[in-house]
Scaffold this active site. Structure first.
Site, PDB file in Angstrom:
ATOM      1  N   GLY A  39       0.816  -1.220   0.000  1.00 50.67           N
ATOM      2  CA  GLY A  39       0.000   0.000   0.000  1.00 50.67           C
ATOM      3  C   GLY A  39       0.845   1.263   0.000  1.00 50.67           C
ATOM      4  N   ARG A  93       1.850   2.630  12.653  1.00 51.07           N
ATOM      5  CA  ARG A  93       2.334   2.577  11.279  1.00 51.07           C
ATOM      6  C   ARG A  93       2.055   3.909  10.562  1.00 51.07           C
ATOM      7  NH1 ARG A  93       2.199  -2.903   7.559  1.00 51.07           N
ATOM      8  NH2 ARG A  93       4.449  -3.045   7.718  1.00 51.07           N
ATOM      9  N   THR A 153      -3.014 -10.657   3.837  1.00 49.97           N
ATOM     10  CA  THR A 153      -3.809 -11.875   3.616  1.00 49.97           C
ATOM     11  C   THR A 153      -2.976 -13.080   4.065  1.00 49.97           C
ATOM     12  OG1 THR A 153      -2.944 -11.858   1.357  1.00 49.97           O
ATOM     13  CG2 THR A 153      -5.154 -10.999   1.664  1.00 49.97           C
ATOM     14  N   PHE A 157       2.881  -6.883  -8.537  1.00 50.79           N
ATOM     15  CA  PHE A 157       4.002  -7.789  -8.802  1.00 50.79           C
ATOM     16  C   PHE A 157       5.346  -7.253  -8.296  1.00 50.79           C
ATOM     17  CE2 PHE A 157       0.803  -8.794 -12.068  1.00 50.79           C
ATOM     18  CZ  PHE A 157       0.674 -10.168 -11.882  1.00 50.79           C
ATOM     19  N   LEU A 217      -1.095 -15.701  -8.333  1.00 47.44           N
ATOM     20  CA  LEU A 217      -0.634 -16.885  -7.599  1.00 47.44           C
ATOM     21  C   LEU A 217       0.318 -17.702  -8.466  1.00 47.44           C
ATOM     22  CD1 LEU A 217      -3.960 -18.090  -5.883  1.00 47.44           C
ATOM     23  CD2 LEU A 217      -2.109 -16.755  -4.878  1.00 47.44           C
ATOM     24  N   ALA A 250       2.239 -16.617 -10.930  1.00 46.49           N
ATOM     25  CA  ALA A 250       3.531 -15.922 -11.089  1.00 46.49           C
ATOM     26  C   ALA A 250       4.433 -16.246  -9.897  1.00 46.49           C
ATOM     27  CB  ALA A 250       3.308 -14.414 -11.209  1.00 46.49           C
ATOM     28  N   LEU A 268       7.990 -18.383  -9.905  1.00 42.28           N
ATOM     29  CA  LEU A 268       9.249 -17.781  -9.433  1.00 42.28           C
ATOM     30  C   LEU A 268       9.873 -18.661  -8.345  1.00 42.28           C
ATOM     31  CD1 LEU A 268       8.111 -14.039  -9.330  1.00 42.28           C
ATOM     32  CD2 LEU A 268       9.905 -14.988 -10.801  1.00 42.28           C
ATOM     33  N   CYS A 317       5.379 -13.830   0.972  1.00 43.13           N
ATOM     34  CA  CYS A 317       4.351 -14.253   0.008  1.00 43.13           C
ATOM     35  C   CYS A 317       4.523 -15.623  -0.647  1.00 43.13           C
ATOM     36  CB  CYS A 317       4.210 -13.193  -1.065  1.00 43.13           C
ATOM     37  SG  CYS A 317       3.574 -11.658  -0.374  1.00 43.13           S
ATOM     38  N   PHE A 372      15.152 -11.250   4.567  1.00 41.12           N
ATOM     39  CA  PHE A 372      14.914 -12.397   3.680  1.00 41.12           C
ATOM     40  C   PHE A 372      15.573 -12.221   2.312  1.00 41.12           C
ATOM     41  CE2 PHE A 372      11.746 -11.479   0.336  1.00 41.12           C
ATOM     42  CZ  PHE A 372      11.277 -10.229   0.710  1.00 41.12           C
TER      43      PHE A 372
HETATM   44  P1  NAD Z   1       1.541  -5.685   5.323  1.00 42.65           P
HETATM   45  O1  NAD Z   1       1.259  -6.566   6.467  1.00 42.65           O
HETATM   46  O2  NAD Z   1       2.868  -4.990   5.240  1.00 42.65           O
HETATM   47  O3  NAD Z   1       0.431  -4.515   5.270  1.00 42.65           O
HETATM   48  C1  NAD Z   1      -0.933  -4.727   5.392  1.00 42.65           C
HETATM   49  C2  NAD Z   1      -1.518  -3.574   6.212  1.00 42.65           C
HETATM   50  O4  NAD Z   1      -2.947  -3.690   6.215  1.00 42.65           O
HETATM   51  C3  NAD Z   1      -1.081  -3.566   7.671  1.00 42.65           C
HETATM   52  O5  NAD Z   1      -0.449  -2.335   7.983  1.00 42.65           O
HETATM   53  C4  NAD Z   1      -2.401  -3.750   8.461  1.00 42.65           C
HETATM   54  O6  NAD Z   1      -2.430  -3.024   9.671  1.00 42.65           O
HETATM   55  C5  NAD Z   1      -3.415  -3.207   7.478  1.00 42.65           C
HETATM   56  N1  NAD Z   1      -4.774  -3.678   7.701  1.00 42.65           N
HETATM   57  C6  NAD Z   1      -5.210  -4.947   7.942  1.00 42.65           C
HETATM   58  N2  NAD Z   1      -6.560  -4.963   8.089  1.00 42.65           N
HETATM   59  C7  NAD Z   1      -6.993  -3.686   7.923  1.00 42.65           C
HETATM   60  C8  NAD Z   1      -8.261  -3.071   7.948  1.00 42.65           C
HETATM   61  N3  NAD Z   1      -9.375  -3.782   8.172  1.00 42.65           N
HETATM   62  N4  NAD Z   1      -8.326  -1.732   7.735  1.00 42.65           N
HETATM   63  C9  NAD Z   1      -7.218  -1.006   7.515  1.00 42.65           C
HETATM   64  N5  NAD Z   1      -5.962  -1.540   7.479  1.00 42.65           N
HETATM   65  C10 NAD Z   1      -5.862  -2.868   7.680  1.00 42.65           C
HETATM   66  O7  NAD Z   1       1.274  -6.525   4.021  1.00 42.65           O
HETATM   67  P2  NAD Z   1       1.917  -6.316   2.569  1.00 42.65           P
HETATM   68  O8  NAD Z   1       3.251  -6.941   2.511  1.00 42.65           O
HETATM   69  O9  NAD Z   1       1.755  -4.895   2.169  1.00 42.65           O
HETATM   70  O10 NAD Z   1       0.946  -7.246   1.696  1.00 42.65           O
HETATM   71  C11 NAD Z   1      -0.378  -6.852   1.427  1.00 42.65           C
HETATM   72  C12 NAD Z   1      -0.925  -7.749   0.338  1.00 42.65           C
HETATM   73  O11 NAD Z   1      -0.170  -7.554  -0.863  1.00 42.65           O
HETATM   74  C13 NAD Z   1      -0.841  -9.246   0.628  1.00 42.65           C
HETATM   75  O12 NAD Z   1      -1.974  -9.860   0.075  1.00 42.65           O
HETATM   76  C14 NAD Z   1       0.395  -9.689  -0.124  1.00 42.65           C
HETATM   77  O13 NAD Z   1       0.302 -11.040  -0.511  1.00 42.65           O
HETATM   78  C15 NAD Z   1       0.358  -8.801  -1.335  1.00 42.65           C
HETATM   79  N6  NAD Z   1       1.673  -8.532  -1.940  1.00 42.65           N
HETATM   80  C16 NAD Z   1       2.747  -8.250  -1.149  1.00 42.65           C
HETATM   81  C17 NAD Z   1       3.981  -7.944  -1.743  1.00 42.65           C
HETATM   82  C18 NAD Z   1       5.209  -7.631  -0.915  1.00 42.65           C
HETATM   83  O14 NAD Z   1       6.280  -7.497  -1.493  1.00 42.65           O
HETATM   84  N7  NAD Z   1       5.125  -7.509   0.390  1.00 42.65           N
HETATM   85  C19 NAD Z   1       4.092  -7.892  -3.139  1.00 42.65           C
HETATM   86  C20 NAD Z   1       2.954  -8.164  -3.909  1.00 42.65           C
HETATM   87  C21 NAD Z   1       1.750  -8.472  -3.287  1.00 42.65           C
HETATM   88  C1  UGA Z   2       8.227 -11.864  -4.815  1.00 42.22           C
HETATM   89  C2  UGA Z   2       8.038 -11.715  -6.328  1.00 42.22           C
HETATM   90  O1  UGA Z   2       9.322 -11.596  -6.937  1.00 42.22           O
HETATM   91  C3  UGA Z   2       7.204 -10.487  -6.649  1.00 42.22           C
HETATM   92  O2  UGA Z   2       6.963 -10.427  -8.059  1.00 42.22           O
HETATM   93  C4  UGA Z   2       5.866 -10.585  -5.906  1.00 42.22           C
HETATM   94  O3  UGA Z   2       5.097  -9.423  -6.146  1.00 42.22           O
HETATM   95  C5  UGA Z   2       6.133 -10.715  -4.419  1.00 42.22           C
HETATM   96  O4  UGA Z   2       6.954 -11.899  -4.184  1.00 42.22           O
HETATM   97  C6  UGA Z   2       4.885 -10.915  -3.615  1.00 42.22           C
HETATM   98  O5  UGA Z   2       3.866 -11.320  -4.125  1.00 42.22           O
HETATM   99  O6  UGA Z   2       5.038 -10.661  -2.424  1.00 42.22           O
HETATM  100  P1  UGA Z   2       9.826 -10.768  -3.001  1.00 42.22           P
HETATM  101  O7  UGA Z   2       9.395 -11.911  -2.163  1.00 42.22           O
HETATM  102  O8  UGA Z   2       9.740  -9.403  -2.443  1.00 42.22           O
HETATM  103  O9  UGA Z   2       8.967 -10.736  -4.370  1.00 42.22           O
HETATM  104  O10 UGA Z   2      11.341 -10.977  -3.471  1.00 42.22           O
HETATM  105  P2  UGA Z   2      12.052 -11.948  -4.526  1.00 42.22           P
HETATM  106  O11 UGA Z   2      13.084 -11.166  -5.221  1.00 42.22           O
HETATM  107  O12 UGA Z   2      11.090 -12.680  -5.370  1.00 42.22           O
HETATM  108  O13 UGA Z   2      12.804 -12.970  -3.583  1.00 42.22           O
HETATM  109  C7  UGA Z   2      12.099 -13.952  -2.839  1.00 42.22           C
HETATM  110  C8  UGA Z   2      13.083 -14.865  -2.142  1.00 42.22           C
HETATM  111  O14 UGA Z   2      13.778 -15.672  -3.101  1.00 42.22           O
HETATM  112  C9  UGA Z   2      14.168 -14.126  -1.349  1.00 42.22           C
HETATM  113  O15 UGA Z   2      14.432 -14.817  -0.164  1.00 42.22           O
HETATM  114  C10 UGA Z   2      15.366 -14.179  -2.273  1.00 42.22           C
HETATM  115  O16 UGA Z   2      16.599 -14.066  -1.618  1.00 42.22           O
HETATM  116  C11 UGA Z   2      15.185 -15.564  -2.909  1.00 42.22           C
HETATM  117  N1  UGA Z   2      15.853 -15.711  -4.214  1.00 42.22           N
HETATM  118  C12 UGA Z   2      15.508 -14.922  -5.256  1.00 42.22           C
HETATM  119  C13 UGA Z   2      16.809 -16.707  -4.364  1.00 42.22           C
HETATM  120  O17 UGA Z   2      17.123 -17.448  -3.423  1.00 42.22           O
HETATM  121  N2  UGA Z   2      17.389 -16.856  -5.591  1.00 42.22           N
HETATM  122  C14 UGA Z   2      17.084 -16.082  -6.663  1.00 42.22           C
HETATM  123  O18 UGA Z   2      17.668 -16.294  -7.759  1.00 42.22           O
HETATM  124  C15 UGA Z   2      16.106 -15.087  -6.486  1.00 42.22           C
END
Ligand code: NAD
Ligand code: UGA
Length: 458
Positions: A16, A41, A91, A161, A220, A222, A226, A275, A337
């Site tokens: 977000g 936050r 989630t 992504f 899911l 993608a 990966l 994720c 990580f």
């Molecule tokens: P996060 O835990 O960092 O953030 C989620 C936020 O939502 C938290 O701050 C929480 O307090 C807030 N929240 C929960 N319930 C709420 C409510 N009812 N009203 C208002 N706020 C609320 O999570 P994130 O890493 O940002 O991931 C969010 C989603 O995006 C997940 O579904 C994740 O799978 C997806 N996603 C994450 C990444 C990533 O790199 N972290 C990348 C792509 C997709």
């Molecule tokens: C991953 C995907 O790359 C994003 O496209 C997606 O949006 C995201 O998940 C999500 O849905 O949360 P992220 O987990 O942030 O992103 O980072 P990555 O670069 O994918 O790495 C994931 C893990 O794999 C890390 O622990 C990284 O060190 C490891 N990794 C990555 C390896 O061990 N080897 C590699 O060659 C690449």
């Protein structure tokens, strides 16, 4: 100042925050508000010390905050004001009841949908930004259709992504933006409005559309692909260690095949992050729900190999150090990580740290960004653990170093100096294959890379 559109994002997390900062940066004519139930936050987003570390994020937030980017806890007000609402709440995997450990826990999402319904005084576009199980949009539509007045909601799927550590670059130059929608006139109009937002900076040919279930499933798939790629290369590290092949040479050879490509072939102690595991297990759960057991088993193996890889790494440390770690001091280089983030969710370092503590080793943890999260992750664990930011100080007096995160700084350390300060024989376990192994061996270290023969002085 009057804005052309009011955009709201519910959930000020890793997705977000950066996503909305990018929209605000590229679209000064839109007002973008990010709300969260967590006041700490939000206060951090409004401070000089942002709640997440992401290269380039500070500049974008500082240049837009207070102008057209706002962080707030006033969720109800935000919902009333917005024409478009992105849902970016977490989630996580369910920890109770049916599907515990696998299915997505949708309580945060459902609370959000009900709150949108309760507070809305006008029609809105609802955008699924979080990663949801396939057909969540259907459930969301059902809840939002419970309205008793003339208000109408169009639900779109627009999965994110971005990868952590490169989020700003990924958001600014995305490989693609995916928008899933139904084909009703109202949904198509909503889809066009979302396309218009992204068109402010993303080339038109990179904005693709699909049916809504394909969009949810693509996210899911993608992540599954990966993670599968890393599990695949990691499975061959075990083979290399038995056969004296070298995984880097194998990765180079296969990566030059243009059909395979050379990305995501870095072998490691295991993949982590919030994720991959949850999304694959969620996919596995959905497959089983549809009676597709063979498909479920296939993808579940991607997770199993990752568990095996982490376990193998811990066992390598134990067996190399004469099958006892009791009282030995081991320094973990990195706890995040992956590099360029302070995020430690599902970091392999958590697993390794716990295993080493079980063997009664003493741990020193160093990381340029993740020490606060590391302390939270290991809080309450019965063992001796210290946290030191400087890697020289951290490794001083240790028996071994284990590289957990591929931070650039670790490549250029003065390992002569480090070796002098360590207990002998000194060991290095390179869980990311980022160091110069031959040079470390020449200095005097016993070196255990991943997927390559060890270099030892015994
Ligand atoms: P996060 O835990 O960092 O953030 C989620 C936020 O939502 C938290 O701050 C929480 O307090 C807030 N929240 C929960 N319930 C709420 C409510 N009812 N009203 C208002 N706020 C609320 O999570 P994130 O890493 O940002 O991931 C969010 C989603 O995006 C997940 O579904 C994740 O799978 C997806 N996603 C994450 C990444 C990533 O790199 N972290 C990348 C792509 C997709
Ligand atoms: C991953 C995907 O790359 C994003 O496209 C997606 O949006 C995201 O998940 C999500 O849905 O949360 P992220 O987990 O942030 O992103 O980072 P990555 O670069 O994918 O790495 C994931 C893990 O794999 C890390 O622990 C990284 O060190 C490891 N990794 C990555 C390896 O061990 N080897 C590699 O060659 C690449």
């Amino acid at each position: 100042m009057t804005f052309k559109k009011n955009i709201l994002c519910i959930g000020a997390g890793y997705v977000g925050g950066p996503t909305m900062a990018m929209i605000a940066h590229k679209c000064p004519h839109y007002k973008v508000t990010v709300v969260d139930i967590n006041p700490t936050r939000i206060a951090e987003w409004n401070s000089d010390d942002l709640p997440i570390y992401e290269p380039g994020l500070d500049n974008i937030v500082k240049s837009t905050r207070g102008k057209n980017l706002f962080f707030s806890t006033e969720i109800e007000h935000g919902i009333k004001e917005a024409e478009i609402i992105f849902v970016s709440v977490n989630t996580p995997v369910k920890t109770f009841g049916a599907g515990a450990g696998m299915a997505a826990d949708l309580q945060y999402w459902e609370k959000t949908a009900r709150q949108i319904l309760k507070c809305s005084e006008s029609s809105k576009i609802i955008v699924e930004k979080s990663t949801f199980p396939v057909r969540t949009a259907f459930a969301m539509e059902r809840i939002l259709s419970l309205t008793e007045n003339d208000i109408h909601f169009d639900v779109l799927s627009n999965p994110e992504f971005l990868a952590e550590g490169t989020a700003i670059k990924d958001l600014e130059y995305p490989d693609r933006v995916l928008i899933g929608s139904r084909e009703t006139p109202s949904c198509v109009k909503a889809r066009d409005e979302l396309i218009e937002i992204y068109s402010n900076w993303v080339p038109k040919d990179r904005i693709i559309t699909s049916n809504i279930w394909s969009s949810e499933l693509s996210k899911l798939v993608a992540n599954a692909f990966l993670a599968q790629r890393i599990s695949s290369i990691n499975s061959f590290t075990a083979f290399c260690e038995k056969s004296e092949a070298d995984i880097n040479e194998v990765a180079r050879a296969i990566g030059m095949d243009s059909r395979l490509g050379n990305k995501f072939l870095n072998s490691s102690v295991g993949w982590g992050g919030s994720c991959f595991k949850k999304d694959i297990l969620n996919l596995v759960y959905l497959c089983r729900h549809y009676g597709l057991d063979e498909v479920a088993n296939y993808w579940e193996a991607v997770v199993s190999i990752n568990e095996y890889q982490k376990e193998r790494f811990a066992l390598t440390i134990l067996s190399a150090m004469f099958n006892t770690l009791a009282g030995k001091k081991i320094c973990l280089f990195g706890f995040a990580f992956k590099a360029n983030t302070g995020d430690t969710r599902e970091s392999p370092a958590i697993f390794i740290a716990k295993k080493l503590i079980e063997e009664k080793a003493e741990l020193v943890i160093t990381d340029p960004r993740a020490l606060n999260n590391a302390k939270i992750d290991l809080n309450g664990i019965d063992g001796k653990i210290s946290y030191i930011e400087d890697p020289y100080e951290a490794s001083d007096g240790c028996d071994a170093i284990a590289v957990m995160t591929e931070w650039e700084i670790y490549k250029n350390l003065d390992f002569e100096k480090i070796y002098q300060s360590m207990v002998k024989p000194a060991f290095i376990f390179d869980g990311r294959n980022i160091l110069n192994h031959k040079r470390l061996f020449d200095i005097g270290f016993n070196v255990f890379p991943i997927g390559k023969p060890p270099l030892t002085h015994f």
